[in-house]
Design an enzyme around this catalytic site. Sequence first.
Site, PDB file in Angstrom:
ATOM      1  N   GLY A   1      37.384  40.202  30.917  1.00  0.00           N
ATOM      2  CA  GLY A   1      38.605  40.714  31.516  1.00  0.00           C
ATOM      3  C   GLY A   1      39.709  39.682  31.558  1.00  0.00           C
ATOM      4  CB  CYS A   2      42.344  39.042  34.085  1.00  0.00           C
ATOM      5  SG  CYS A   2      43.101  40.679  34.162  1.00  0.00           S
ATOM      6  CG  MET A   3      37.645  34.148  34.000  1.00  0.00           C
ATOM      7  SD  MET A   3      36.072  34.185  34.907  1.00  0.00           S
ATOM      8  CE  MET A   3      34.936  34.702  33.617  1.00  0.00           C
ATOM      9  N   GLY A   4      39.270  36.037  30.518  1.00  0.00           N
ATOM     10  CA  GLY A   4      38.856  35.686  29.162  1.00  0.00           C
ATOM     11  C   GLY A   4      39.634  34.555  28.525  1.00  0.00           C
TER      12      GLY A   4
END
Length: 353
Positions: free
Chosen positions: A138-141
């Site tokens: 997700g946004c952490m990728g």
Amino acid sequence: MTRIAAVAPVLPDFVYTQSEITAELAPLITSVPARQAVIERMHAASGIGTRHTALPLERYRELGTFRETNDIFIEVATDLAERALRLALDDAGLVASDIDFVLFTSVTGIAAPSVDALLVSRLGMRSDVKRLPSYGLGCMGGAAGISRVHDYLEGHPEGVAVLLSVELCSLTLQRDDATMANFVATGLFGDGAAAVVMVGDEHPRSAGPRVAATLSATYPDTRDVIGFNVGGNGFEIVLTPGVADVIEKNFASDVAAFLSTRQLAVGDIDWWVAHPGGPKVLDAFVTALEVDASVFARSWACLDRVGNLSSAAVLHVLADTLELGSFDAGAPGLLFALGPGVSAEFVLLEWAA
């Protein structure tokens, strides 16, 4: 230390104001005027001025099955990834055949062969290039991708590795889904991509900020805070106010402990690359870390300009920082993002001369 040789952010050609997007999407989500008014208010309060979309805005009225939208994802994502990687390689003074390792990350589409595999022959990478496609961060990728590429280069100090991030959030549109999570998501997420070229410590390309250390964290009992449910119509957003609570509960202690391993404290950080997850997320970062809101000015500017690009968002902020920032050689910077899990990734950087 591993160095970031180049960062290339790219965006689809179609760009619209927030109000234009709201006017088009609200009737697709609900036919109830009162609920449409709620969507309009929420979108207007998002801190976003414009967003880019994979398709012309009117095409979203006729989006079909998950298979059809995912086929569009594969086509558009591959083109955007190619654009980003060509720009990044050119900026780094390298060519595709120099690449030893590719990490591809996305949470808004799936493909087998993966997008990175489709790019091997298109760009002229070597047939023995190592690849690792990733789904689910997700946004952490973007932050985690830098960390994992760094891990690879620690073991291959003469190597060249790239991170590719592509997110086409607009293609996950859920019509007739009058949930608060969908109201928020349709006003927050945008489409975009980025490529990061990194080199090992013994590679002759010596310019670029250094990766000094990384930290991964996964927080218990947060599975239902943020993520996707995969249904018959594709990716159904899971998004709750609990994201800010996780940040405020955990970030201060995690960052302090992480920085202490390098004899640093929050006050020693000269530049910040924070994931522009939305107004409440950025405010939670300020509260948790007890810093002045101005340290995240580039994150706010990115959010206003393109919205939350999921995994690519923090890479766009990084590109803006490298282009616009000016710090003393060796000045410490902290890059971080969070995603489903709830998980977080922190990257300690040092400014290049």
